[in-house]
Design a protein around this motif. Structure first.
Motif, mmCIF file in Angstrom:
data_model
loop_
_atom_site.group_PDB
_atom_site.id
_atom_site.type_symbol
_atom_site.label_atom_id
_atom_site.label_comp_id
_atom_site.label_asym_id
_atom_site.label_seq_id
_atom_site.Cartn_x
_atom_site.Cartn_y
_atom_site.Cartn_z
ATOM 1 N N GLN A 1 0.870 -1.176 0.000
ATOM 2 C CA GLN A 1 0.000 0.000 0.000
ATOM 3 C C GLN A 1 0.905 1.224 0.000
ATOM 4 O OE1 GLN A 1 -3.438 -0.785 0.416
ATOM 5 N NE2 GLN A 1 -4.037 1.285 -0.163
ATOM 6 N N TYR A 2 0.532 2.244 -0.752
ATOM 7 C CA TYR A 2 1.325 3.471 -0.721
ATOM 8 C C TYR A 2 0.456 4.645 -0.313
ATOM 9 C CZ TYR A 2 -0.630 4.509 -5.395
ATOM 10 O OH TYR A 2 -1.477 4.744 -6.455
ATOM 11 N N ASN A 3 1.109 5.641 0.218
ATOM 12 C CA ASN A 3 0.424 6.844 0.673
ATOM 13 C C ASN A 3 0.034 7.673 -0.542
ATOM 14 O OD1 ASN A 3 -0.369 9.290 1.794
ATOM 15 N ND2 ASN A 3 1.247 9.324 3.336
ATOM 16 N N ASP A 4 -1.269 7.768 -0.816
ATOM 17 C CA ASP A 4 -1.730 8.492 -2.014
ATOM 18 C C ASP A 4 -2.283 9.871 -1.679
ATOM 19 O OD1 ASP A 4 -3.981 7.717 -0.695
ATOM 20 O OD2 ASP A 4 -4.989 6.806 -2.408
ATOM 21 N N SER A 5 -1.854 10.436 -0.551
ATOM 22 C CA SER A 5 -2.367 11.747 -0.131
ATOM 23 C C SER A 5 -1.552 12.906 -0.693
ATOM 24 C CB SER A 5 -2.380 11.825 1.402
ATOM 25 O OG SER A 5 -1.055 11.757 1.921
ATOM 26 N N TYR A 6 -0.611 12.615 -1.585
ATOM 27 C CA TYR A 6 0.275 13.656 -2.105
ATOM 28 C C TYR A 6 -0.355 14.446 -3.255
ATOM 29 C CZ TYR A 6 4.035 11.447 0.566
ATOM 30 O OH TYR A 6 4.816 10.940 1.568
ATOM 31 N N TYR A 7 -1.417 13.937 -3.820
ATOM 32 C CA TYR A 7 -2.036 14.603 -4.976
ATOM 33 C C TYR A 7 -2.637 15.933 -4.543
ATOM 34 C CZ TYR A 7 -4.391 14.837 -9.508
ATOM 35 O OH TYR A 7 -4.804 15.202 -10.763
#
Length: 301
Positions: free
Chosen positions: A225-231
Motif C-alpha cells: 500500500q502506498y500513501n496516495d495523499s500527495y495529490y
C-alpha cells in the motif's frame, strides 16, 4: 611603446585593487533527461510515481523508477519488478526474482521496507518461510511466530510443487520445516533475515486465485500500500494542461514537466513548443574593483 606602457600601468592598478568575484548560475538541474513519461514499457505511470528522477513526487523517486521499460521498486535489500499498480486503491504488486513460487523455488535473499518508506505491507500477504531448520527461532513455543492453523494447508500445498526440489527438499516433504505468517510482517527497517531465521527460501502469496487447493493457481508477489495523499490541486492543474507532475531544484519544489521538456512552477498552458528541453547554464562572472564594476572584455596591447 607608450601604449604598451599605459597598458602595463593599467594592469598594475587593477591588480592592486581588492577583487571580488561573483558567479551566478541559472541552471535547471533536473530532470536530467529533460522530460518525464506517463508509461514505462506497457505500465502506466501516474503521480506520485515518476519515470525517473525529477518526475513524480520526490518522496517516491528514490523507490520507483523506470529502467529499460521495466518499472522497478528499490529497498535496502534489493531491486524488485513492479508487476501491477492499482491507482484506485493505492496499491501495487512487486515480485522478487529470487522468491520461490510453485513452479520455481531456490534459495532466497532477505526482504524489508525502508523505515522512512511511504509504503507498507497490505493484509493480503501471506509470507511463507521454506526449508527452515527445526532449531529456527521461528519454532520457539514462547514466540508463537508461525500460524499453525494454516501451516498444514499452505505448507503442504507448496511442498507438493515439483519446484520444491530447488531448495534441496524432496517433493511432499513434511511441513515441519515451513512457517506461515498470515498477517503483514512489520518489515519497515527490520529485514526478513533468512540466515538469521535459519530458512533457505521465502515466498509471499497475495491471492489464492479462487483455488486454495491448487498452488499452481496461487498468485505470488508482495502486495504494498502506498500513501496516495500527495495529490494536490497544483498537480491536477498541471495534468489538465497536458503536463506531468515532478520536482526541480535543490529544494525539490513542485514542477510541471511539459511534453516539450519545458518546466514551470504552475502548468503548461501558454508555454508553447518552441522551448528546448533544458535551460542552458548561464554563468556571469563579475569583477568588482574598489566598488567599481568593470567588464574587461579585451585589452589591446
Amino acid at each position: 611603446m607608450p601604449s604598451t606602457s599605459n597598458a602595463w600601468i593599467f594592469t598594475c592598478i587593477l591588480l592592486s585593487l581588492p577583487v571580488h568575484f561573483t558567479i551566478s548560475a541559472a541552471v535547471h538541474p533536473i530532470p536530467i533527461n529533460g522530460t518525464c513519461h506517463d508509461t514505462c514499457g506497457t505500465m502506466p505511470v501516474k503521480y506520485p510515481f515518476g519515470s525517473g528522477f525529477g518526475c513524480g513526487h520526490p518522496d517516491f523517486s528514490r523507490y520507483v523508477r523506470c529502467n529499460s521499460d521495466i518499472l522497478e521498486f528499490s529497498t535496502g535489500t534489493g531491486i524488485y519488478n513492479i508487476s501491477e499498480i492499482d491507482y484506485t486503491t493505492g496499491s501495487l504488486i512487486i515480485t522478487d526474482p529470487f522468491m520461490s513460487t510453485c513452479s520455481s523455488m531456490q534459495n532466497s535473499g532477505s526482504f524489508s521496507l525502508d523505515r522512512a518508506s511511504p509504503f507498507s505491507l497490505t493484509g493480503e500477504n501471506i509470507f511463507v518461510l521454506l526449508g527452515c531448520s527445526t532449531n529456527s527461532p521461528l519454532f520457539d513455543p514462547a514466540e508463537d511466530l508461525c500460524a499453525m492453523v494454516s501451516r498444514s494447508r499452505v505448507c503442504r500445498g507448496l511442498y507438493s510443487c515439483k519446484g520444491v526440489t530447488g531448495t534441496g527438499l524432496p517433493q511432499n516433504a513434511p511441513p515441519s520445516t515451513c512457517c506461515v505468517y498470515e498477517s503483514p510482517i512489520q518489515l519497515a527497517g527490520y529485514p526478513l533475515d533468512l540466515p538469521k531465521l535459519q530458512c533457505s527460501s521465502y515466498t509471499s502469496i497475495y491471492s489464492f486465485g479462487g483455488s486454495e487447493g491448487d498452488p499452481v493457481k496461487w498468485k505470488f508477489g508482495i502486495s504494498l500500500q502506498y500513501n496516495d495523499s500527495y495529490y494536490s490541486n497544483l498537480c491536477k492543474d498541471c495534468e489538465t494542461s497536458g503536463g506531468l507532475c515532478g520536482f526541480a531544484g535543490f529544494d525539490q519544489s513542485f514542477a510541471c514537466i511539459c511534453r516539450n521538456g519545458k518546466n514551470t512552477s504552475t502548468s503548461c498552458f501558454g508555454q508553447g513548443y518552441a522551448w528546448s528541453g533544458t535551460r542552458e547554464s548561464k554563468i556571469q562572472t563579475k569583477l568588482s574593483f574598489g566598488g567599481i564594476l568593470l567588464l574587461w572584455l579585451a585589452l589591446s596591447i
